[in-house]
Write a protein that holds these residues in place. Sequence first.
Motif, PDB file in Angstrom:
ATOM      1  N   ALA A 214     -32.053  14.354 -21.859  1.00  0.00           N
ATOM      2  CA  ALA A 214     -30.840  13.571 -22.108  1.00  0.00           C
ATOM      3  C   ALA A 214     -30.165  13.199 -20.793  1.00  0.00           C
ATOM      4  CB  ALA A 214     -29.873  14.357 -22.998  1.00  0.00           C
TER       5      ALA A 214
ATOM      6  N   PHE B 292     -32.162  10.594 -19.148  1.00  0.00           N
ATOM      7  CA  PHE B 292     -31.953   9.360 -19.909  1.00  0.00           C
ATOM      8  C   PHE B 292     -30.669   8.669 -19.454  1.00  0.00           C
ATOM      9  CE2 PHE B 292     -30.030   7.269 -23.609  1.00  0.00           C
ATOM     10  CZ  PHE B 292     -31.008   6.341 -23.884  1.00  0.00           C
ATOM     11  N   LEU B 293     -29.636   9.477 -19.185  1.00  0.00           N
ATOM     12  CA  LEU B 293     -28.363   8.903 -18.763  1.00  0.00           C
ATOM     13  C   LEU B 293     -28.361   8.552 -17.274  1.00  0.00           C
ATOM     14  CD1 LEU B 293     -25.803  11.149 -20.664  1.00  0.00           C
ATOM     15  CD2 LEU B 293     -26.419   8.801 -21.160  1.00  0.00           C
ATOM     16  N   GLY B 294     -29.475   8.840 -16.589  1.00  0.00           N
ATOM     17  CA  GLY B 294     -29.537   8.515 -15.161  1.00  0.00           C
ATOM     18  C   GLY B 294     -28.941   9.602 -14.288  1.00  0.00           C
TER      19      GLY B 294
ATOM     20  N   GLY C  17     -37.364  11.704 -20.031  1.00  0.00           N
ATOM     21  CA  GLY C  17     -36.032  11.117 -20.203  1.00  0.00           C
ATOM     22  C   GLY C  17     -35.864   9.812 -19.445  1.00  0.00           C
TER      23      GLY C  17
ATOM     24  N   TYR D 161     -30.795  11.260 -29.194  1.00  0.00           N
ATOM     25  CA  TYR D 161     -30.592   9.944 -28.586  1.00  0.00           C
ATOM     26  C   TYR D 161     -31.844   9.080 -28.761  1.00  0.00           C
ATOM     27  CZ  TYR D 161     -33.243  11.882 -24.708  1.00  0.00           C
ATOM     28  OH  TYR D 161     -34.220  12.467 -23.957  1.00  0.00           O
TER      29      TYR D 161
ATOM     30  N   ILE E  23     -23.222  11.060 -25.158  1.00  0.00           N
ATOM     31  CA  ILE E  23     -24.485  10.332 -25.188  1.00  0.00           C
ATOM     32  C   ILE E  23     -24.427   9.181 -26.177  1.00  0.00           C
ATOM     33  CG2 ILE E  23     -26.962  10.478 -25.572  1.00  0.00           C
ATOM     34  CD1 ILE E  23     -26.930  13.310 -24.910  1.00  0.00           C
TER      35      ILE E  23
ATOM     36  N   THR F 240     -22.363   6.216 -25.353  1.00  0.00           N
ATOM     37  CA  THR F 240     -22.978   5.412 -24.297  1.00  0.00           C
ATOM     38  C   THR F 240     -24.109   4.547 -24.857  1.00  0.00           C
ATOM     39  OG1 THR F 240     -22.484   7.207 -22.794  1.00  0.00           O
ATOM     40  CG2 THR F 240     -23.984   5.539 -21.997  1.00  0.00           C
TER      41      THR F 240
ATOM     42  N   TYR G 212     -18.409   8.903 -19.352  1.00  0.00           N
ATOM     43  CA  TYR G 212     -19.693   8.635 -18.720  1.00  0.00           C
ATOM     44  C   TYR G 212     -19.524   7.629 -17.584  1.00  0.00           C
ATOM     45  CZ  TYR G 212     -24.365   6.761 -18.072  1.00  0.00           C
ATOM     46  OH  TYR G 212     -25.537   6.318 -17.526  1.00  0.00           O
TER      47      TYR G 212
ATOM     48  N   MET H 159     -20.203   8.158 -13.609  1.00  0.00           N
ATOM     49  CA  MET H 159     -21.112   7.307 -12.855  1.00  0.00           C
ATOM     50  C   MET H 159     -20.418   6.652 -11.662  1.00  0.00           C
ATOM     51  SD  MET H 159     -23.950   7.789 -14.055  1.00  0.00           S
ATOM     52  CE  MET H 159     -25.268   6.619 -13.764  1.00  0.00           C
TER      53      MET H 159
END
Lengths: 266, 322
Positions: free
Chosen positions: A203, A206-208, A219, B146, B264, B267, B279, B283
């Motif tokens: 996860a 996946f979100l970077g 991911g 996800y 998650i 997003t 999120y 970032m």
Amino acid sequence: MNRYLIVGSIIIFILLLIAIFAKFLSPYDPYKQDLLNRLKPPSIKHIFGTDELGRDVFSRMLYATRVSLSVGFIAVGLSTIIGAILGLISGYYGGWVDSLIMRLVDIMLCFPTFFLILLVIAFVKPNIYNIMLVIGLTSWPSLTRYVRAEVLKIKNLEFVLSCKLAGFSSARIIFIHILPNVLVPILVTFSLGIGSAILTESALSFLGLGVQPPQPSWGNILSSGKDYIHIAWWLSLFPGLAIFITVTGFNLLAEGFRILFSPKER
Amino acid sequence: MVKIIFKRIILFIITFIGISFITFLVINLSPGKPSDMLEFSSKITYEAKEKIIKLYGLDKPLHIRYFNWFVRFIKLDFGNSFKDDRPVIKKILERLPATLLLNILSLILIFFFGIFFGIICAVYRNKFLDKIISFFIFLSYSIPKYWLAILCMIVFGIKLKILPISGLRSVNFEYLTFLEKCLDIIKHLILPVVISALGGIAGLTRYIRGSMIEQLNSEYIKFAISKGTPKNKVVLKHAFRNVLIPVVTIVGLSLPEVIGGAFIFETIFAYPGMGRLGYEAIMSRDYPLIMGISVITAFLTLLGNFLADLLYIYVDPRVRYK
């Protein structure tokens, strides 16, 4: 032996082989770009297709097995050591030590762990080692509770009392005499924990915020899959399936251990 | 009862201080000061940087900084966002209703389906229906949620085109009638709500199944059946009441997972809630915003658990009359 244990062990054994021999099994270099063959659907040449830079998805996924398994084992190894030791101490000594540790556990359990991990990763560099460390340091509380409850059940039994009468040191009683009796919950939690650590790592990637490209991880392959969701379904399907199968393997193993050691269900 | 509630309130405060302390440590002990991050931005002047160092009291020792920070955070003053210089609390409050809507709907779904499936499994234990449901429950423990979200987007959004895959409103929202507006929002909510509820449903079903089976095997149930009470009544009235009490706590404990998952799912679905804001803040290293969201998230989770505790005291007469 029961079915859960057998199927789970087979899945994990195969995955371990893949992780070890990824180099020999993969038909292409996982880092080699081939810009003329970008986003090609699965074919005989590339059985899982190619990604947005023309890299072979199958080869990348084989290499990613290493990432997932090593994050799983190392992170959960760490959290198991912390969780088990705190649980043993908390249960054995009781009193203010117990209250202190349990309060800490309550606090950790109340906080959304995934957000805590995101928070930490936001401030340290996201790479595979930091991820292992962060998952390991945040996922011990449930084991502590579990081990403590088991210790409370056995600490007043005669064999522990006779150890005390024989003048054994507390450390010896805890680690040599009590620990073997709480191994089952530790084993079950260890196995379940690996599954959820793999889910967490994927996860994050996946979100970077996890394993950074070009190093492949299931991911981050999925993450690029999301960007090409309209045209390249294979980038989303296969890595997810790999995570799913892996986690299922570890969960089956945990269920198998649980049944193996609980006479009621056997 | 008053004494117990009082004890819970004390516990609530202690835990909250604990969480705030952990958050504070994570952010302050990690390498790099928040002011360092500003150096990369050419727009920030030296004065502005000094102001931020002053604002966060970065020139003071750790314990004083924590104290000052705690005082400000009780006043809900988290400073201004680095990104657009608007007050953090304002940005959060804009997004909060959408997140609450998502989480509350998920909790309702968890509560309803968890109980429903759990009872069915217990009543038909080891029969076909139980095995099917248990199988799916097991799968939903292992599936990356996800990923499931992405598959659902591909299937329902892109292939079948029956559900929208992002946001909370369609582009033409302004031009719809009231009824169409409601329908539009509901359509947008279906995927995020169902997927974020899935883990909780699995957990609750498993729990209810286990404790329901235990109840159904107990003496008082056997007695009720032998004196001829209809089975429905035995299951729903006698056994279920005893199972229901801990459910409140279980649902309360699943709250961190639901809220954590929101980061998650919001997003992925481009849902305009606090999770996605968090999120984005992470970032872009928007330090004040991250702080604010952590605190609000922790507070909401704790509040949920606290309410669950109160409800527990209310529904369990053994605790209530102690």
